[in-house]
Design an enzyme around this catalytic site. Structure first.
Site, PDB file in Angstrom:
ATOM      1  N   HIS A  37       0.801  -1.231   0.000  1.00  0.00           N
ATOM      2  CA  HIS A  37       0.000   0.000   0.000  1.00  0.00           C
ATOM      3  C   HIS A  37       0.826   1.269   0.000  1.00  0.00           C
ATOM      4  CE1 HIS A  37      -3.998  -1.830   0.772  1.00  0.00           C
ATOM      5  NE2 HIS A  37      -3.274  -2.766   1.381  1.00  0.00           N
ATOM      6  N   LYS A  60      -7.819  14.027   4.192  1.00  0.00           N
ATOM      7  CA  LYS A  60      -6.945  12.845   4.187  1.00  0.00           C
ATOM      8  C   LYS A  60      -5.984  13.009   5.351  1.00  0.00           C
ATOM      9  CE  LYS A  60      -5.731  14.155  -0.074  1.00  0.00           C
ATOM     10  NZ  LYS A  60      -5.939  12.874  -0.732  1.00  0.00           N
ATOM     11  N   ARG A  61      -5.201  11.979   5.671  1.00  0.00           N
ATOM     12  CA  ARG A  61      -4.212  12.152   6.726  1.00  0.00           C
ATOM     13  C   ARG A  61      -3.242  13.286   6.386  1.00  0.00           C
ATOM     14  NH1 ARG A  61      -3.959   8.359  11.160  1.00  0.00           N
ATOM     15  NH2 ARG A  61      -1.975   9.369  11.638  1.00  0.00           N
ATOM     16  N   LYS A  67       1.507  14.438   1.031  1.00  0.00           N
ATOM     17  CA  LYS A  67       0.171  14.783   0.534  1.00  0.00           C
ATOM     18  C   LYS A  67       0.022  16.277   0.239  1.00  0.00           C
ATOM     19  CE  LYS A  67      -1.896  10.824   2.974  1.00  0.00           C
ATOM     20  NZ  LYS A  67      -2.547   9.974   1.940  1.00  0.00           N
ATOM     21  N   THR A  95      -8.206   6.822  -2.053  1.00  0.00           N
ATOM     22  CA  THR A  95      -9.579   6.327  -2.219  1.00  0.00           C
ATOM     23  C   THR A  95     -10.571   7.463  -1.977  1.00  0.00           C
ATOM     24  OG1 THR A  95      -9.385   5.514   0.051  1.00  0.00           O
ATOM     25  CG2 THR A  95      -9.212   3.899  -1.715  1.00  0.00           C
ATOM     26  N   LYS A 150     -14.244   8.651  -3.796  1.00  0.00           N
ATOM     27  CA  LYS A 150     -15.481   9.039  -3.107  1.00  0.00           C
ATOM     28  C   LYS A 150     -15.950  10.403  -3.597  1.00  0.00           C
ATOM     29  CE  LYS A 150     -13.661   6.409   0.712  1.00  0.00           C
ATOM     30  NZ  LYS A 150     -12.778   6.474   1.894  1.00  0.00           N
TER      31      LYS A 150
HETATM   32  C1  26W Z   1       3.825   0.476   9.995  1.00  0.00           C
HETATM   33  C2  26W Z   1       3.472   1.884   9.694  1.00  0.00           C
HETATM   34  C3  26W Z   1       2.538   1.962   8.561  1.00  0.00           C
HETATM   35  C4  26W Z   1       1.207   2.213   8.806  1.00  0.00           C
HETATM   36  C5  26W Z   1       0.325   2.279   7.756  1.00  0.00           C
HETATM   37  C6  26W Z   1       2.978   1.769   7.275  1.00  0.00           C
HETATM   38  C7  26W Z   1       2.109   1.834   6.251  1.00  0.00           C
HETATM   39  C8  26W Z   1       0.780   2.089   6.469  1.00  0.00           C
HETATM   40  C9  26W Z   1      -0.187   2.098   5.342  1.00  0.00           C
HETATM   41  C10 26W Z   1       0.316   1.270   4.222  1.00  0.00           C
HETATM   42  C11 26W Z   1      -0.514   3.479   4.916  1.00  0.00           C
HETATM   43  C12 26W Z   1      -1.755   3.522   4.078  1.00  0.00           C
HETATM   44  O1  26W Z   1      -2.853   3.602   4.582  1.00  0.00           O
HETATM   45  N1  26W Z   1      -1.601   3.527   2.756  1.00  0.00           N
HETATM   46  C13 26W Z   1      -2.684   3.928   1.884  1.00  0.00           C
HETATM   47  O2  26W Z   1      -3.399   2.788   1.449  1.00  0.00           O
HETATM   48  C14 26W Z   1      -4.521   3.180   0.694  1.00  0.00           C
HETATM   49  C15 26W Z   1      -5.308   1.921   0.365  1.00  0.00           C
HETATM   50  O3  26W Z   1      -4.613   1.135  -0.542  1.00  0.00           O
HETATM   51  C16 26W Z   1      -4.095   3.943  -0.539  1.00  0.00           C
HETATM   52  O4  26W Z   1      -5.242   4.384  -1.220  1.00  0.00           O
HETATM   53  C17 26W Z   1      -3.242   5.151  -0.156  1.00  0.00           C
HETATM   54  O5  26W Z   1      -2.732   5.775  -1.318  1.00  0.00           O
HETATM   55  C18 26W Z   1      -2.109   4.706   0.728  1.00  0.00           C
HETATM   56  O6  26W Z   1      -1.388   5.823   1.215  1.00  0.00           O
END
Ligand code: 26W
Length: 777
Positions: free
Chosen positions: A334, A510-511, A516, A618, A622
């Protein structure tokens, strides 16, 4: 499903009577929510157990995810059951407005995109009758609640989401499993959440694990009056699932996090093996013929060695266990952000899960024999993404451009050896929550035109395209205006800020993360503000710039950006010279429920990450589905959004991935700053006192222009994209003036959103990765 709403009402009243001794009229929103939830759980219980039985002997898939950002369940469950309107009417007859349930807090067991995607997938799998179950963790505290103090700084508060109860799950103590660590053994107790499909009798299950102690009280210590020590075991066990890690995309090597991940992995695999044995007997050699497991990023990647450990414990050889694990698992990536990739120091890991480390090392040895240039373990560190690519059937990215980057960059060496493993599955969103539920007015308009139940088959929304005429555009514009009025009321209530529904609503939700580029957005607003005051933008259409975002609590720069935006908002909103032209609002505690109000009201969707950084996004989908145009870069799923709706219906700007890669070696941000006087004036407000600061924006200023020891200046190319960003932003603003032409663009976005249904995504996972078929119910 044939549910009797009168029964549900009667059961709700009965529950209120005997659990709280209150009448329907006197119940608090929380009491009403508890009782209504329990009544609905009763109403669906037969269908739920039938669905479980039907699935038992079918090949099926499991989604393991550390996060599920479910949101508020009460409305979506009633909606999916097809009884939301009828229940509202029945309660209204009794003088109860179900709108009071807006006070019920979200289930926020996730950070952002990855967790919300998991929730959309469950909705879609159940609705399309694909046999998929979810496993996750039941954190006592979900994602923190956010507010802003007088300085505009983010303040975090614990999210005690079960304090009034949790009517949407059953505790299944009889399916409790034991998890062994060197220093203690803990219990993982499952809580089952029903996943209610839309227009089907099917009901799926999300099983969430909660850690508890085997022995809650040490009576020896208690007798010695050492009460803290008496509760030591209980606290140590419960600590494991106490809180969701609030980092979104920054990786932290914390002991407790390994424990969480191991509990998730081990409990889920033990549970699958128990289910397998009850259906197929004790011979585990056919495990992979019956089950497929999807790893949502690497957070559950310890599931791989854990399955092997469990199989070897039953007498299987390493090689056989390896072969089964490889057939069972697939992995979704992701993010391409280096700082997000999980790399566990072996020593740390060994102190928590020694047997898992032994197996990882054996896997690594096998890999290095076969392919000396590849590795899982390097410098005494286990690379969890590599483990997941090696011991898995497929690896996928979440948008076309992202999947390409995985092959070209992140997993280049792996792609050369295993090209057949690499796939793409472009993300999607459930049209039930993100259109049907949050925008019934637009749903109705579409329904009038294309007829039938297009929420079950979003491809049909494409039939709108040839039907778009002036009359429909007018109706669309009227609905957009209505959704803005509704949002204005919510913003007034929660932020105390008065917005004007006649303004353009330009939205970035978004976060908060540097990549971003919320900072790019606000700098352009500052620039627009100055230009307006100089009379240089005579045709500018009044606009509200709306932000919603949480920052990881330890992410200093993101927090400085929040403060800066809040202070810009204060400056602009208090300046009578622009009062009828410009407003800036940063809403507090942006979450699923807030999103359901904001997204239908948006005209412009800001998706402005530098190309090659946002895996998919995503929120962009929406907003498109609700008829906002995208002001965005060619990044993530924006690329496919523009493809589907046509470039003419979006505002695409900025450098492409190739252009950014070409620019990187000689990039000199200060050159652009020196050259562009308007941009320079905006950036200077970080330090020159125009925007009141307390010095903490200094660091942002230097990061943009001078860089730091570990980063080059302007790592995310804000200055590089600035000119084309502002041009596109002002062009969208100008175009909005032609209400008919702009409304047509918006409707073209709605009509082109079919591809972004998570029903499509989940069908592709089912066919191309899991090799499973829908079941008849
Ligand atoms: C371990 C720390 C950590 C926590 C969360 C590493 C990575 C993440 C996630 C992978 C971050 C995340 O939410 N990624 C998002 O995933 C969405 C669903 O696929 C995508 O639409 C976003 O672009 C992506 O940033």
């Amino acid at each position: 499903m044939n549910l009797n709403c009168h029964n549900i009402l009667r059961w709700t009243e009965a529950q209120l009577k005997y659990t709280y001794d209150v009448s329907l009229e006197d119940a608090t929103p929380q009491e009403l929510h508890e009782a209504l939830g329990q009544a609905v759980m009763m109403a669906i219980s037969d269908n739920w157990s039938k669905a479980k039985k039907t699935r038992l002997h079918q090949r099926k898939a499991y989604y393991i995810s550390a996060e599920y950002l479910i949101g508020r369940l009460v409305y979506s469950n009633l909606f999916n059951l097809g009884i939301l309107d009828e229940m509202k009417a029945l309660f209204a007859q009794r003088g109860v407005d179900l709108a009071v349930l807006e006070d019920i807090e979200d289930d926020a067991l996730g950070n952002g995109g990855l967790g919300r995607l998991a929730a959309c997938f469950l909705d879609s799998a159940v609705t399309t009758n694909i046999p998929l179950s979810g496993y996750g963790l039941r954190y006592k505290f979900g994602l923190f609640k956010q507010s802003f103090d007088a300085n505009g700084s983010q303040v975090e508060k614990a999210d005690d989401w079960t304090k009034f109860g949790d009517p949407w799950s059953y505790r299944r103590y009889n399916h409790t499993v034991k998890i062994r660590f060197p220093e203690h053994t803990v219990l993982a107790v499952p809580y089952d959440v029903p996943i209610i499909g839309y227009g089907t009798n099917n009901i799926g299950t999300l099983r969430l694990w909660q850690c508890e102690a085997e022995n809650e009280l040490d009576f020896g210590a208690f007798n010695d009056q050492d009460y803290l020590r008496a509760l030591d075991a209980k606290n140590k066990a419960e600590d494991i699932t106490r809180v969701l890690y609030p980092n979104d995309s920054t990786w932290e090597g914390k002991r407790l996090r390994i424990k969480q991940q191991y509990v998730l992995s081990s409990a889920s695999l033990q549970d699958m093996i128990r289910t397998y044995k009850s259906a197929y007997g004790n011979d585990l050699r056919h495990f992979a013929d019956h089950y497929a497991v999807q790893l949502n990023d690497t957070h559950p990647a310890m599931s791989i060695p854990e399955l092997m450990r469990l199989l070897m414990e039953e007498g299987m050889s390493f090689d056989d266990a390896f072969a089964i694990a490889q057939k069972t698992f697939s992995y979704t990536n992701h993010t391409v952000m280096g700082e997000a990739l999980e790399k566990w120091p072996l020593d740390l890991m060994r102190s928590v899960v020694p047997e898992i480390v032994d197996i990882i090392c054996r896997i690594d040895q096998k890999l290095k024999c076969e392919h000396p240039n590849l590795f899982i373990v390097k410098d005494n560190t286990a690379h969890m993404a590599n483990l997941s690519v090696y011991v898995g059937s497929y690896v996928n990215g979440v948008a076309e451009i992202h999947s390409q980057i995985l092959k070209d960059d992140c997993f280049k060496d792996w792609y050369q050896v295993y090209p057949e493993r690499f796939q793409n599955k472009t993300n999607g969103i459930t049209p039930r929550r993100w259109l049907g539920l949050c925008n019934p007015e637009l749903t109705e308009l579409i329904s009038e035109k294309v007829g039938g139940d297009f929420l079950r088959d979003l491809d049909r929304i494409g039939e709108l395209k040839p039907l778009i005429d002036d009359e429909m555009v007018k109706k669309f514009n009227a609905i957009k205006r209505l959704k803005k009025e509704q949002l204005c009321a919510v913003v007034k209530k929660h932020e105390g800020v008065e917005l004007n529904p006649d303004f353009i609503f330009d939205v970035q939700v978004k976060r908060l993360h540097e990549y971003k580029r919320q900072l790019l957005n606000i700098l352009s607003v500052v620039d627009i503000y100055f230009r307006l005051k100089e009379g240089r933008l005579p045709d500018f259409r009044p606009t509200v710039y709306l932000f919603g975002a949480k920052s990881a609590p330890g992410y200093a720069r993101a927090k400085a950006i929040i403060r800066y935006i809040n202070r810009v908002a204060k400056l602009i909103n208090n300046d009578p010279a622009v009062a009828d032209k410009l407003k800036v609002v940063f809403v507090q505690n942006y979450n699923c429920s807030y999103a359901e109000h904001i997204i239908p009201a948006a005209d412009i969707s800001e998706q402005i990450s530098p190309a090659g950084t946002e895996a998919s996004g995503t929120g962009n989908m929406k907003l498109m589905l609700n008829g906002a145009v995208t002001l965005g870069t060619l990044d993530g799923a924006n690329v496919e959004i523009a493809q589907e709706a046509g470039m003419d219906n979006e505002y695409i700007f900025g450098h492409t991935v190739e252009e950014i890669n070409a620019a990187r070696p000689n990039y000199y941000a200060r050159g652009i700053y020196d050259y562009n006087a308007d941009l320079r004036r905006a950036i200077n407000t970080l330090v020159d006192g125009t925007v009141p600061t307390d010095g903490d924006q200094q660091e942002l200023f230097h990061a943009l222009l001078d860089g730091t020891n570990w980063h080059k200046a302007d790592h995310y190319f804000l200055l590089l994209d600035y000119e084309s960003y502002l041009e596109a932003k002002l062009r969208a603003n100008r175009d909005y003036g032609d209400r008919m032409a702009f409304g047509r663009k918006c409707l073209m976005n709605v009509a082109s959103a079919a591809k972004f249904s998570s029903d499509r995504t989940i069908r592709q996972y089912a066919e191309e990765i899991w090799h499973i078929k829908p079941i008849e119910y």
